[in-house]
Motif scaffolding. Structure first.
Motif, PDB file in Angstrom:
ATOM      1  N   SER A 172       0.734  -1.350   0.004  1.00 52.40           N
ATOM      2  CA  SER A 172       0.021   0.084   0.153  1.00 52.40           C
ATOM      3  C   SER A 172       0.823   1.414  -0.105  1.00 52.40           C
ATOM      4  N   THR A 183      -6.573  -0.263 -11.585  1.00 55.43           N
ATOM      5  CA  THR A 183      -5.711  -0.982 -11.161  1.00 55.43           C
ATOM      6  C   THR A 183      -4.892  -1.745 -12.271  1.00 55.43           C
ATOM      7  N   CYS A 218     -11.873   9.546  -4.698  1.00 58.93           N
ATOM      8  CA  CYS A 218     -10.586   8.506  -4.468  1.00 58.93           C
ATOM      9  C   CYS A 218     -10.171   8.374  -3.344  1.00 58.93           C
ATOM     10  N   SER A 226      -7.342   7.698  -2.349  1.00 60.10           N
ATOM     11  CA  SER A 226      -5.816   8.221  -2.495  1.00 60.10           C
ATOM     12  C   SER A 226      -5.712   9.715  -2.699  1.00 60.10           C
ATOM     13  N   ALA A 228     -14.442  -5.362  -5.094  1.00 56.71           N
ATOM     14  CA  ALA A 228     -14.911  -4.306  -4.039  1.00 56.71           C
ATOM     15  C   ALA A 228     -15.841  -4.813  -3.414  1.00 56.71           C
ATOM     16  N   TYR A 234     -12.715   2.811  -3.872  1.00 58.79           N
ATOM     17  CA  TYR A 234     -12.056   1.564  -3.664  1.00 58.79           C
ATOM     18  C   TYR A 234     -12.944   0.148  -3.194  1.00 58.79           C
ATOM     19  N   TRP A 256      -8.610  -4.232  -2.205  1.00 54.70           N
ATOM     20  CA  TRP A 256      -7.671  -3.448  -1.340  1.00 54.70           C
ATOM     21  C   TRP A 256      -7.492  -3.975   0.148  1.00 54.70           C
ATOM     22  N   TRP A 267      -6.023  -1.503   3.586  1.00 54.42           N
ATOM     23  CA  TRP A 267      -7.214  -0.489   3.452  1.00 54.42           C
ATOM     24  C   TRP A 267      -8.066  -0.884   4.471  1.00 54.42           C
TER      25      TRP A 267
END
Length: 489
Positions: free
Chosen positions: A48, A216, A261, A263, A307, A347, A369, A374
């Motif tokens: 990660s 991804t 997102c 991220s 997911a 995600y 993830w 996560w």
């Protein structure tokens, strides 16, 4: 053999192996291309912290950086194998076989290819060994530059043909054939004053071309609507398989939704808003009959991504979307269908190219993830950012500070700004479109000339103000007040 010819022999053998593998992959599934399969395996195995570093450093160019880095490393291996084999082809042949084995393992473990997919790395290995031994023999017998050029030309041609045939699925033709998507329930018109574009905020609706992308897989799945189907199964009374036409023939709804997102760093760009058209997940699942004890909707993409979404949340908020901003979904954004779930980071909810919905439990199944560190449940946190002035920018005259705030699905109630650590001042908010969308804001100030630092914070409609503590995105989204230092002249 001269060093230059030896290195070139290794490089051309490597090129031939990759090209042959790519050509065969065109007929057994482009994801079986050894180059792409190894790259995807690297992504899957990336910890990660490294993934987060790549996204924050390179943004949406992270995959291009990965592919370029792989090319450099492989070129070094190929040249090195050639140099190590100046007197005998044994070493180079062994390197080709070992690289081929890596390719076979990478392809065999891909979730989105069939049993015949291993033919691609096998063919690549055979081509690499043959070309290496052939060129090695020719080079030791005074091969001409023409021999190397012919080999290079054939390898490039094979790779190009593989790319052309591998991309032959007419996705754009399928999108055009979908025609107009007319929802039974349209999203409300975006009111005047919903954004402050003139002051530096984004436009309220993000164009499909500018909508952020974080994937991804290295290649975009190419699926025709006519061949697509969605399986609904698991803890349901009545499992079903829905075709695209069956989805389209239902009562379509249009909703304006902001997707975010996980991220995204504090102040980051990975957030966009669009009008999505589709059917409510809740209607489909209630038709299937959800069994007692289920707490997760586990979605799977055509490319193997998975997911897990909290079932109670998607029953209330989720869409199976087939349209975006008045058109069928672009291929890059999930055509023929994707999930859109306001209020959850992508995600755990925003599965593109979705082909499978399994009603299950968090104890039974884990999304892509989750084993990578996560959080299992990922509600979107109240956040805000300053869009203008830019960091280290210059302002002349009266200072306007403008930005964006979001807190889906609770909605934004207030945004505050402070200068140089002083008192908070409430900003003017743009028109309130929906609790599932972002909200623009602005504040106009008289500031003395010199350097200043502005900070912002949002409060959602439940009364929760965004956290000041600066935390990284892992494991459930970044927190912290965004700040910008600028100069007033």
């Amino acid at each position: 053999m001269k060093p230059a010819k030896a290195a070139l022999t290794g490089l051309l053998a490597l090129l031939a192996a990759l090209a042959a593998g790519h050509l065969v992959a065109a007929f057994v599934g482009l994801s079986a291309s050894p180059y792409l399969a190894v790259g995807n395996a690297f992504i899957d195995l990336t910890p990660s912290w490294l993934k987060d570093f790549a996204v924050s450093t390179f943004g949406t160019a992270d995959k291009l950086v990965l592919l370029t880095g792989m090319a450099v490393v492989l070129a070094g291996i190929g040249a090195g194998a050639g140099l190590a084999s100046r007197n005998s082809p044994a070493s180079g042949s062994l390197v080709a076989v070992l690289l081929g084995f890596v390719g076979v393992v990478a392809v065999a473990t891909r979730p989105d290819v069939g049993a015949l997919a291993v033919l691609a790395p096998v063919a690549g290995t055979a081509a690499g060994v043959y070309v290496f031994r052939h060129l090695h023999k020719e080079a030791r017998e005074s091969a001409s530059r023409r021999d190397f050029l012919i080999t290079a030309g054939l390898a490039v041609t094979a790779g190009v043909v593989g790319q052309v045939f591998g991309s032959r699925t007419d996705v754009e033709g399928s999108r055009r054939a979908v025609g107009d998507l007319t929802p039974e329930v349209k999203a409300p018109e975006i009111p005047v004053g919903a954004d402050f574009v003139r002051d530096g905020t984004p436009s309220f609706i993000t164009s499909s071309e500018d909508f952020y992308r974080i994937d991804t897989a290295l290649s975009v799945p190419r699926i025709r609507a006519e061949e697509w189907a969605l399986r609904v199964h698991g803890m349901v009374e009545r499992p079903m398989v829905l075709t695209f036409e069956e989805i389209r023939s239902r009562d379509l709804v249009e909703e304006t939704v902001t997707l975010t997102c996980v991220s995204n760093e504090v102040g980051g760009p990975y957030i966009s808003t669009a009008n999505f058209v589709g059917v409510r997940i809740g209607d489909v699942l209630r038709e299937a009959g959800v069994k007692a004890g289920a707490d997760q909707l586990f979605s799977t993409s055509d490319d193997g991504f998975t997911a897990g979404s909290p079932l109670d949340h998607v029953l209330e908020h989720g869409l199976i979307a087939i349209g975006m901003n008045g058109q069928p979904l672009p291929a890059e954004h999930g055509f023929p269908a994707r999930l859109v779930v306001p209020g959850l980071y992508g995600y755990v909810s925003a599965t593109k190219w979705v082909t499978d919905l399994k009603v299950t439990t968090f104890a039974q199944d884990q999304g892509y993830w989750i084993p990578r560190g996560w959080a299992t449940r990922a509600p979107i946190k109240a956040s805000s950012r300053i869009d203008r002035p830019a960091r280290n920018g210059e302002v002349r005259g009266r200072t306007v500070i403008a930005g964006t705030a979001w807190a889906q699905p609770r909605g934004v109630a207030k945004v505050e700004v402070r200068i140089d650590g002083g008192p908070w001042r409430e900003a003017q908010l743009g028109a309130d479109v929906s609790d599932t969308t972002w909200r623009m804001w602005r504040v106009e100030l008289d500031l003395r000339p010199g350097s200043h630092t502005a900070e912002c914070r949002a409060t959602d409609k439940s009364g929760l103000t965004q956290d000041q503590a600066r935390l990284d995105p892992v494991p459930d989204g970044a927190t912290g007040w965004h700040s910008v230092t600028f100069t007033v002249e």
